[in-house]
Enzyme design. Structure first.
Site, PDB file in Angstrom:
ATOM      1  N   TYR A 124      37.094  45.882  43.744  1.00  0.00           N
ATOM      2  CA  TYR A 124      35.925  46.493  44.474  1.00  0.00           C
ATOM      3  C   TYR A 124      35.990  47.988  44.715  1.00  0.00           C
ATOM      4  CZ  TYR A 124      34.909  41.588  44.950  1.00  0.00           C
ATOM      5  OH  TYR A 124      34.489  40.404  44.465  1.00  0.00           O
TER       6      TYR A 124
ATOM      7  N   HIS B  60      35.640  38.430  30.776  1.00  0.00           N
ATOM      8  CA  HIS B  60      34.931  38.984  31.996  1.00  0.00           C
ATOM      9  C   HIS B  60      35.109  40.262  32.545  1.00  0.00           C
ATOM     10  CE1 HIS B  60      34.517  38.694  36.333  1.00  0.00           C
ATOM     11  NE2 HIS B  60      35.686  39.206  36.565  1.00  0.00           N
ATOM     12  N   PHE B  61      36.393  40.867  32.681  1.00  0.00           N
ATOM     13  CA  PHE B  61      36.379  42.148  33.168  1.00  0.00           C
ATOM     14  C   PHE B  61      36.083  43.292  32.198  1.00  0.00           C
ATOM     15  CE2 PHE B  61      40.083  43.631  30.908  1.00  0.00           C
ATOM     16  CZ  PHE B  61      41.175  42.624  31.133  1.00  0.00           C
ATOM     17  N   HIS B  62      35.695  43.124  30.995  1.00  0.00           N
ATOM     18  CA  HIS B  62      34.988  44.149  30.268  1.00  0.00           C
ATOM     19  C   HIS B  62      33.531  44.188  30.717  1.00  0.00           C
ATOM     20  CE1 HIS B  62      38.703  44.348  27.787  1.00  0.00           C
ATOM     21  NE2 HIS B  62      38.294  45.568  27.640  1.00  0.00           N
TER      22      HIS B  62
ATOM     23  N   ARG C 186      45.431  35.798  26.145  1.00  0.00           N
ATOM     24  CA  ARG C 186      45.109  37.408  26.248  1.00  0.00           C
ATOM     25  C   ARG C 186      46.349  37.924  26.228  1.00  0.00           C
ATOM     26  NH1 ARG C 186      45.157  38.402  32.633  1.00  0.00           N
ATOM     27  NH2 ARG C 186      44.496  40.549  31.931  1.00  0.00           N
ATOM     28  N   ARG C 187      46.612  39.208  26.031  1.00  0.00           N
ATOM     29  CA  ARG C 187      47.609  39.950  26.189  1.00  0.00           C
ATOM     30  C   ARG C 187      48.796  39.578  24.979  1.00  0.00           C
ATOM     31  NH1 ARG C 187      49.457  40.507  32.516  1.00  0.00           N
ATOM     32  NH2 ARG C 187      48.253  42.591  32.622  1.00  0.00           N
TER      33      ARG C 187
ATOM     34  N   HIS D 177      43.048  42.227  43.675  1.00  0.00           N
ATOM     35  CA  HIS D 177      41.407  41.977  43.587  1.00  0.00           C
ATOM     36  C   HIS D 177      40.836  42.985  44.475  1.00  0.00           C
ATOM     37  CE1 HIS D 177      38.443  39.721  42.752  1.00  0.00           C
ATOM     38  NE2 HIS D 177      37.893  40.227  43.972  1.00  0.00           N
TER      39      HIS D 177
END
Lengths: 204, 591, 301
Positions: free
Chosen positions: B254, B401-403, B464-465, B250
């Site tokens: 950041y 989300h993470f894209h 995913r994956r 996580h």
């Protein structure tokens, strides 16, 4: 230190939002009764599962569907490269209106298990038994997929869980033990007997 | 002190910010500029490779075109995409960017160029090792493979060089942090009472967070996975190693996000024509991230067996509070942009938006990245919601989300700031300027298409994956829209992103090949903030205090769970030996 | 109940997947054998039928290197005399395997251990197709040809006692021949055209936009009080002078006025954030109560 009034207001709004989110989640846990998968399933060495040595552990038993009460069922699922046992070669069958507890583990790598279109979703970690209790009210067929990469044929790993209408559920035909020792046309009656003999809790 | 480049304490009219020395960064700090150029160069190469894998994936898994590789090889591409984009491109770009930021804001030359090159070399060697191991999955002549994805969960095992390479990359980044601290201590000796310049403050807090964060993955890789893959350790506990990974997993986001925040806080206002709304609030935000980023890792393990629900609940509340610094950032950054728009003549409640320099590629990229992050933040809030995580865990929602976050908020900001920074690092004009203007818009459109379809597909439980998420036994029903339409959007979006990426690389290449000399269109003069650090408590600059608090919180959040795991099975169990993903064993395996 | 139907259906689905441009990615080695249908079309270590006649017992390795890992039977196809006993022997690699007859007439345990065996004696002439259940999709399949059946199947040498004939390290890489060889020509042509179109588009776009002159190069509004517009920045090597340019440089271009700390209230920001807040709340409520809690069976214990 001076902070602009707008900023103070926004800070307050942000904190409100955060508290609101936490409260919603807490409501889900307490009010709607959603519980997270946790460590209640216990531990079992991956080698034990790989060798099919189910007598050696209290935390798991031969893969299959077991009836443990009036509307209570336990399903022991082994997720391995690249199938669910039971689930892939034969669908898991439970009757509508039942409360089913799934116990899932893996003898090799990390897998996932999700019932498509539902909130039944867990990781399957070798060494750990994932326990998830679900209530199936209506008759429906659910797909099971593995959603954690587990090797080169990960995309073939799928199965089915069929919730059969209560009156059509033939306990002896459906509580099949599809474990490695069973011949393809296993006499299902044989596997109902152990469930009846060990009614309630699953220990031998 | 001939420049108005550092965060001055004066406020006043524009005329007092005359820059007397208009030398570019490369002229003033040639050593630092060279290091940053090398780091950026490697970052862009990784971006190119990762992007190529990405477009192949978007065509393959949607079933549009599967001719590039087999589905088994898809996982090699997926590993390559994840590692090159999320570990190599990010780390190299960030360490380079921080090098620039610290050098510029402190205004001094590098303390030891040898040390700088040492850590750059370490990171590069590590990257090469890991990349070769990964590519071994596609090419036979490389006797290794690492089809384990960027999270490399045990007991799937990769070739030892993969783990060793990853470890060297991390160790190199530790060297980078030390580099920045040495610069800072050097400066501190000459300026004992001054507030830390904002960009340096942000860099140091980010690196402190990084040191705390990488501890988990360093232990996982060095203590467990490397010996295990070499056959020196018989087994490792998959749950423990996975937990150590997510301890790191996580805060690493950041590590990616905060440099983007550095750009949005310190550079974007100037690009918009304005000044940073509040320096103290920016410091507070970074301190909050230092403290709160790590004790939240269990929110990636909400549905893991073996982790008691209590720890998950604590991670949930911590994560929700971690929303605060990002929401505060939204205010400060948008206010700063508004300031710029109004200085440019913008009027009205919302009309000022039109007065912004929408033809300045650096501005556009940062602004669109920020906008997309607002959406990505929301899907992150859903991910954090413990029980609602059941709905989305490991579905296509997660990459959706993470894209938006690392894929746009970070990547697009990196590309945008490169338009502004690379001329200053090279002394060359930005070439293909028009293409540069179009590129961020293209990225935004491509990402909108791809990500919205990914989110909706995830709600339909598409995983995913997975190389081929089409199964005989399973039918997916779209919640909003149909599955086929989602597939097309993902494929088209992916292709547009690739085109946008190629455009960016073309601009960078053309600029690099251009001629030195001549007038640049940019410089690194940054006007002081509207509300400067002199109005904030000095304790904010007390990095030791905040680090101490961060460590205490981490111990509280992870101490008990780790102890619990270790005591219930030992350090290495329940577990197993490596299950190899390589083509031909290069080293004998245990057992 | 035979597995052939399911197998063919799955591959059939793969071929006809989704939008019309779907191209199959199944590994293909030799073209389909009429003797075995397309049983061996995705088996990387199949090269024909190995002659193992003249023996009373033949060993087939389970877990040989094939199909991108240890997912093969070696030899994949053998010919034996009627009355021969075939012994499948696990080599401990590739995870758990089993031996399942396609027509359901025999099935072994699902085991990973090295040294485990499963035997069957084949009395009558014919072709017995078998597979490994967990790795069926990867191509872990085999055949036992008894007697003179399938006489048109290609031969692949003589049984050499264990390893050797066919399969071992033959293809090496997963999937065997590059997938492109199976992609129909029309799709290859189409993708080539698309790639060319993209390249052309980017080239033209780049060329056209590369010559685009930004407003600042065309002259632009200067800062208040400075009077003169921004100096021509497009010029080669000319040094610009003057406070106007420096000020402009500090802020970027286009500044018309100066707003100090006390004069600025970010009302636009406030408006935008109010809107964002409302969207967040609405989306959260929708996601949680409609999507999540309304989504069917949930884990309650």
């Amino acid at each position: 230190m001076e902070i602009h009034i707008f900023e103070k207001l926004w800070l307050g709004a942000a904190l409100l939002l955060i508290v609101g989110f936490v409260a919603t989640v807490a409501y889900g846990a307490v009010g709607a009764g959603v519980q997270m998968v946790d460590d209640s399933g216990g531990i079992v060495e991956p080698e034990t599962i790989a060798n099919g040595d189910y007598d050696a552990t209290d935390q798991f038993r031969e893969p299959g569907v077991y009836r443990t009460g009036e509307d209570q069922y336990e399903v022991y699922v082994v997720a391995q490269q690249f199938l669910f046992n039971p689930g892939t070669s034969e669908p898991i069958r439970v009757p509508a209106g039942s409360t089913v507890t799934l116990y899932v583990t893996s003898p090799d790598v990390i897998h996932g298990l999700k019932l498509v279109g539902t909130n039944v979703n867990t990781m399957v970690i070798p060494g750990q038994v994932a326990e998830a209790t679900v209530r199936f009210d209506e008759a429906k067929t659910y797909g099971i997929i593995c959603h954690e990469y587990c090797g080169s044929a990960h995309h073939t790993m799928a199965g089915q869980l069929v919730v059969v209408p209560e009156d059509q559920y033939n306990a002896s035909a459906s509580t099949m033990n599809v474990g490695p020792d069973a011949a393809p046309n296993a006499n299902a009656a044989a596997s109902v007997a152990p469930a009846a003999a060990t009614a309630g809790t699953g220990d031998t | 002190m001939a420049h108005a480049t550092r965060d001055e304490t004066e406020t006043g009219t524009a005329a007092s910010f005359v820059s007397e020395d208009s030398e570019t960064f490369v002229a003033r700090f040639p050593d630092a500029a060279r290091a940053v150029r090398v780091l950026f160069g490697i970052a862009f190469v990784a971006l190119a490779g990762g992007g190529l894998f990405g477009v192949i994936q978007s065509l393959h898994r949607t079933g549009i075109y599967r001719g590039f590789m087999s589905s088994a090889d898809y996982y090699t591409a997926l590993t390559g995409h994840g590692v090159l984009m999320a570990l190599v491109f990010t780390t190299f770009f960030i360490t380079g960017f921080f090098k620039w930021a610290v050098t510029r804001s402190l205004g001094q030359r590098t303390v030891s160029t040898r040390f700088t090159w040492a850590w750059v070399a370490t990171m590069t060697i590590g990257t090469l090792l890991a990349t070769v191991a990964i590519l071994g999955g596609l090419f036979d002549f490389i006797p290794a493979s690492a089809d384990v994805l960027y999270t490399f969960y045990a007991p799937m095992g990769a070739h030892p060089t993969f783990y060793i390479g990853a470890a060297l990359l991390i160790v190199g980044s530790w060297g980078a942090g030390l580099d920045y601290f040495r610069e800072f201590w050097n400066w501190r000796g000459d300026h004992p009472d001054e507030r830390i310049p904002l960009q340096t403050f942000m860099t140091l807090t980010t690196m402190l967070m990084w040191y705390i964060a990488t501890l988990g993955v360093a232990v996982e890789v060095v203590v467990f996975l490397i010996p295990w893959s070499l056959g020196l350790l018989a087994q490792v506990d998959p749950l423990l190693t996975r937990t150590l990974f997510w301890y790191f997993g996580h805060p690493v986001v950041y590590f990616w996000l905060l440099p983007a925040y550095v750009v949005w806080y310190t550079i974007l206002p100037k690009l918009a024509g304005g000044r940073l709304f509040s320096d103290p609030l920016a410091r507070i935000v970074f301190v909050l991230f230092l403290i709160l980023s790590t004790p939240v890792g269990f929110h990636h393990q909400y549905v893991d067996p073996g982790v008691p629900e209590g720890f998950k609940f604590i991670a949930m509340t911590n994560t929700m509070f971690l929303l605060l610094p990002s929401l505060l950032t939204a205010f400060t950054v948008v206010a700063s942009i508004e300031h710029g728009a109004r200085q440019r003549g913008g009027e009205g409640r919302l009309g000022w938006l039109g007065a912004l320099p929408w033809d300045n590629p650096a501005f556009v990229g940062c602004a669109l990245a920020g906008l997309m992050f607002a959406a990505g933040g929301f899907s992150g809030m859903i991910n954090a919601g413990m029980n609602i995580n059941y709905l989305v865990h490991n579905t296509l929602w997660i990459p959706g989300h993470f894209h938006l976050t690392v894929g746009t908020a970070f990547a697009l900001t990196a590309m945008a700031v490169s338009y502004w920074l690379v001329p200053q690092l090279t002394g060359k004009r930005l070439q293909l300027h028009g293409l540069a203007v179009v590129q961020p818009y293209l990225w935004f459109v491509g990402m909108t298409l791809m990500s919205n379809a990914m989110h909706r597909a995830g709600l339909a439980s598409v995983p995913r994956r997975t190389a081929e998420p089409q199964y005989d036994q399973v039918a997916f029903e779209g919640v909003v829209g149909g599955i086929a339409e989602m597939r097309w959007q993902i494929a088209i979006g992916g292709v547009l992103l690739f085109v946008s990426l190629v455009a960016f690389l073309a601009v960078m290449l053309a600029t690099w090949l251009g001629e030195r000399g001549g007038q640049l269109r940019v410089n690194s003069d940054i006007p002081p903030a509207l509300s400067g650090p002199e109005h904030s408590p000095v304790v904010l600059d007390n990095l030791r205090l905040w680090t101490l608090i961060a460590v205490v919180l981490v111990v509280l959040a992870y101490g008990l769970p780790l102890f619990d795991m270790v005591s219930s099975g030992g350090l290495f169990g329940p577990g197993s030996g490596p299950i190899p993903v390589w083509l031909s064993a290069w080293l004998p395996l245990p057992g | 109940m035979t597995r052939s139907d399911t197998k063919i259906t799955r591959r059939g689905v793969l071929r006809g997947t989704a939008a019309g441009l779907a191209a199959t990615a199944t590994a293909g080695v030799a073209s389909a054998q009429s003797a075995f249908g397309d049983w061996f079309s995705d088996v990387s270590n199949y090269e024909g039928v190995v002659d193992a006649t003249g023996r009373s017992e033949v060993t087939v390795t389970v877990g040989s290197e094939a199909n991108g890992g240890n997912f093969g039977f070696d030899p994949a196809a053998i010919r034996v005399d009627p009355g021969t006993t075939v012994v499948w022997e696990w080599n401990g690699k590739g995870g758990v395997h089993n031996v399942v007859a396609d027509d359901g007439s025999y099935e072994s345990e699902l085991v990973a251990e090295s040294g485990h065996t499963f035997s069957r004696t084949f009395e009558s002439e014919g072709v017995s197709l078998y597979y490994c259940n967990p790795h069926l999709a990867l191509g872990m399949k085999g055949a036992v040809v008894v007697g003179n059946a399938a006489s048109d199947a290609p031969s692949a040498g003589t049984y050499g006692g264990g390893e050797g004939a066919g399969g071992e390290g033959g293809e090496g890489a997963e999937g065997g021949a590059p997938e492109g060889s199976n992609v129909p020509l029309v799709f290859q042509a189409l993708s080539g055209i698309l790639a060319g179109a993209f390249a052309l588009t980017i080239g033209v776009l780049g060329y056209a936009l590369g010559r685009y002159n930004t407003p600042e190069a065309r002259g632009e509004v200067g800062p208040a009080g400075a009077g003169a517009p921004a100096a021509e920045l497009e010029g080669e090597g000319t040094a610009t002078a003057g406070a106007a340019d420096a000020v402009e440089a500090a802020f970027g271009r286009g500044i018309v006025r100066d707003i100090g700390h006390d004069e600025f209230d970010p009302t636009g920001t406030a408006a935008l954030l109010v809107g964002y807040f409302l969207i967040l709340v609405l989306m959260w409520v929708f996601m949680y109560f409609v999507e999540f809690l309304g989504n069917g069976p949930t884990v309650i214990g």
